[in-house]
Design an enzyme around this catalytic site. Structure first.
Site, PDB file in Angstrom:
ATOM      1  N   TYR A   1       8.056  27.283  60.178  1.00 14.39           N
ATOM      2  CA  TYR A   1       7.504  27.748  59.173  1.00 14.39           C
ATOM      3  C   TYR A   1       9.391  26.375  58.294  1.00 14.39           C
ATOM      4  O   TYR A   1      10.075  26.607  59.043  1.00 14.39           O
ATOM      5  CB  TYR A   1       7.981  29.309  58.822  1.00 14.39           C
ATOM      6  CG  TYR A   1       7.376  29.962  59.098  1.00 14.39           C
ATOM      7  CD1 TYR A   1       5.956  30.601  59.031  1.00 14.39           C
ATOM      8  CD2 TYR A   1       8.201  30.542  60.621  1.00 14.39           C
ATOM      9  CE1 TYR A   1       5.428  31.561  59.203  1.00 14.39           C
ATOM     10  CE2 TYR A   1       6.668  31.031  60.993  1.00 14.39           C
ATOM     11  CZ  TYR A   1       5.412  31.739  60.279  1.00 14.39           C
ATOM     12  OH  TYR A   1       5.204  32.895  60.925  1.00 14.39           O
TER      13      TYR A   1
ATOM     14  N   ASP B   1       0.294  29.976  56.292  1.00 14.56           N
ATOM     15  CA  ASP B   1      -0.230  31.424  55.239  1.00 14.56           C
ATOM     16  C   ASP B   1       0.111  32.812  54.745  1.00 14.56           C
ATOM     17  O   ASP B   1       0.169  33.824  55.147  1.00 14.56           O
ATOM     18  CB  ASP B   1      -1.177  31.655  55.464  1.00 14.56           C
ATOM     19  CG  ASP B   1      -1.003  31.934  57.633  1.00 14.56           C
ATOM     20  OD1 ASP B   1       0.249  32.287  57.465  1.00 14.56           O
ATOM     21  OD2 ASP B   1      -2.346  32.552  57.930  1.00 14.56           O
TER      22      ASP B   1
ATOM     23  N   HIS C   1      -3.213  35.224  59.317  1.00 16.32           N
ATOM     24  CA  HIS C   1      -2.141  35.568  60.327  1.00 16.32           C
ATOM     25  C   HIS C   1      -2.438  36.846  61.240  1.00 16.32           C
ATOM     26  O   HIS C   1      -1.650  37.749  60.662  1.00 16.32           O
ATOM     27  CB  HIS C   1      -1.172  35.252  58.723  1.00 16.32           C
ATOM     28  CG  HIS C   1      -0.158  34.745  59.836  1.00 16.32           C
ATOM     29  ND1 HIS C   1       0.768  34.044  59.238  1.00 16.32           N
ATOM     30  CD2 HIS C   1       1.183  36.037  59.779  1.00 16.32           C
ATOM     31  CE1 HIS C   1       2.231  33.745  60.548  1.00 16.32           C
ATOM     32  NE2 HIS C   1       2.538  35.440  60.331  1.00 16.32           N
TER      33      HIS C   1
END
Length: 577
Positions: free
Chosen positions: A334, A362, A452
């Protein structure tokens, strides 16, 4: 053919860690103890649940920092930089010059502007860390002036404290001044878990992927179960990810020699003995003290690829050291609000030998993971004594751990990642054909169709439906980019359906967390065995001996292939005007 997998554990961690591993396994088998009377038990159980959840959040954040920061020792250099600070405190100075500070002194430092804790016999000044703690300052203050080892160790990597500055390492506590440990009675939850584990069947007797989930609900703590199981809002998407597979049935072909075959395959240049991979999933230590290391070792023995979560509860060094020779892993990222942190992390995982970068896209904004939030709301955080804001714990583990993630993500960020690594880039979280096409245009090597696990946007499309949609409307994409998917896989038949529609491999996340939580490394291996058996059986029974034999013609919508229900490969029964 899928080989028989050894059950013995060949430790790849340093010998100095063996005692810690053995102790962790003993705790896992026997369950720990705390609480006293029934009423006190409930309060203790609630507080323990809160502390574990917040400690888990802190563990993730500290792990993220420990990916980047080298070990720091307080005694490095010619002079002890702490000597002037610690000399004023009562204690014993050893002949070596090391100061032992009394525990009585530790107990005086319990304020926001002066906060100490003891962990593994060493004293740490965490005053300046309070505002950085992802679970809020109050949970740290609740343990200020105390020995926090029992709370800290199960959910943090061994090098987590190395991220503190040298001045925060105050040295060892005088062991002769430490209070005697108090024998405590088990809480209601600990009794429940202990009794459930007595009934837990041997790993070889579990026959289905769902068996691990069923037993995980019984033997995991409430915090672990609710974090793993949680999904967004009313959880429609999480359920639909699984239910959608029921809309696709096989069209088996017969009179094909089924004697020999293989389920080995390759995706994004990574070879695998099964057409599956471990999707990046955080907080494996909530289910087992050895955490992600179990996933790594199990994946290595089974010859599959593991996706390492950036929010893993083990350190990156621990995970990479646990690999077998030549074992391939992917690293999930991330992007951080501070891009320099992401730059360093990308460079580090590249140097450590990861095989690909998974760019998770996502989670552009927060979501309400209802079970996780409810399990924390039921536990009131410690009351604030100084007007500070409440702990983040009621938001649940998920929100408490994600504060560093940047919400300003654009297509230009693919170029940013490419600038700092030469590894293949896989974009995870594709939920439309249009974005799949854009990934091709931006030159990424792979995509993972995923929502996710239903944890972000309720009513996002099931990945298997999107895969079918792409096969019908944009079949050329499958020759331009490696397409994978995760979400809802609960059997070998599910895997084969996805492969026949064009997926190179499929990922499982929760199922591996459940298997780790019930049986540790052996659970991870057994899950792979179950899937290998079911994938092989399904393929041979539909007329496909090798992965390359799987074609769209072998699968399609449930029901008769006539009129609007017929896929383009439905022959004469396809849609007629």
């Amino acid at each position: 053919m899928f080989r028989q997998l050894p059950r013995c554990t060949r430790s790849s961690l340093r010998s100095a860690r063996q005692a810690q591993i053995n102790a962790a396994q003993q705790r896992f088998a026997n369950s720990s103890v705390s609480g006293s009377s029934n009423r006190a038990n409930i309060t203790s159980r609630q507080n323990t649940s809160l502390i574990v959840a917040v400690a888990a959040a802190a563990g993730i954040a500290i792990t993220y920092r420990s990916f980047l920061v080298p070990s720091i020792k307080a005694d490095e250099g010619k002079e002890d930089p702490l000597s002037s600070k610690t000399d004023k405190y009562p204690g014993i100075k050893q002949p070596s010059g090391q100061k032992l500070i009394s525990f009585e002194e530790v107990q005086k430092h319990t304020k926001r502007d002066d906060c100490w804790v003891v962990i593994d016999g060493n004293i740490y000044d965490v005053t300046d860390f309070l505002d950085q703690h992802p679970g809020g300052a109050e949970i740290v203050l609740a343990n200020a002036g105390k020995d926090a080892t029992k709370i800290f160790k199960p959910l943090h990597p061994p090098d987590a404290l190395d991220t503190l500055e040298p001045y925060q390492h105050l040295g060892p506590v005088d062991p002769t001044t430490m209070p005697e440990p108090i024998e405590e009675e088990p809480t209601e939850e600990e009794i429940r878990i202990k009794e459930a584990r007595k009934l837990l069947p041997p790993v070889d007797s579990l026959l289905l992927v769902n068996d691990f989930e069923d037993w995980a609900e019984k033997v995991l703590s409430g915090t672990a179960w609710n974090y793993y199981k949680s999904a967004a809002d009313r959880e429609f998407t999480a359920g639909e990810n699984q239910n959608a597979f029921n809309r696709y049935y096989f069209r088996p072909r017969i009179l094909r020699d089924a004697t020999n075959g293989s389920i080995n395959t390759e995706f994004v240049g990574m070879k695998t003995e099964l057409p599956i991979f471990i999707s990046p999933a955080a907080m494996a230590k909530l289910g087992h003290p050895l955490g992600e290391v179990n996933l790594t070792k199990g994946a290595g023995k089974c010859g599959i690829v593991q996706g390492i979560s950036i929010n893993a509860s083990c350190s990156l060094d621990e995970i990479m050291e646990a690999r077998e020779k030549g074992q391939q892993v992917m690293f999930q990222i991330y992007l951080n609000k501070d891009r320099k942190v992401s730059e360093k992390l990308l460079e580090k995982v590249t140097q450590l030998g990861a095989s690909a970068i998974i760019f998770t896209v996502d989670t552009p904004w927060r979501s309400k993971r209802t079970r996780d939030v409810r399990s924390k709301v039921a536990v009131a955080p410690p009351s604030s004594s100084d007007g500070q804001t409440k702990s983040k714990a009621p938001l649940g583990v998920s929100q408490a751990i994600s504060g560093y993630q940047d919400t300003n993500l654009t297509w230009n960020d693919i170029g940013f990642i490419r600038k700092h690594t030469n590894l293949p880039i896989i974009v995870k979280g594709i939920q439309s054909m249009e974005d799949a096409e854009l990934c091709v245009e931006h030159g990424v090597q792979g995509i993972i169709l995923s929502n996710h696990g239903g944890r972000q946007c309720d009513f996002a499309p099931a990945p298997i439906d999107l895969l079918y949609e792409m096969r019908i409307n944009k079949p050329e994409l499958f020759s331009k980019i490696d397409v994978m998917m995760d979400g809802g896989i609960r059997s070998g038949a599910d895997v084969v359906k996805a492969l026949a529609l064009g997926a190179k491999a499929v990922g499982l996340g929760r199922s591996f967390l459940y298997a780790n939580g019930t049986h540790g490394e052996d659970g991870v291996i057994r899950l792979c065995e179950i899937l290998a058996e079911e994938i092989t059986n399904t393929m041979r029974n539909i007329g496909a001996n090798n992965i390359s034999d799987l074609k769209p013609e072998l699968v399609g919508p449930a029901g008769p292939w006539v009129y609007g229900n017929a896929p383009p490969w439905g022959g004469k029964n396809k849609t007629q005007n």
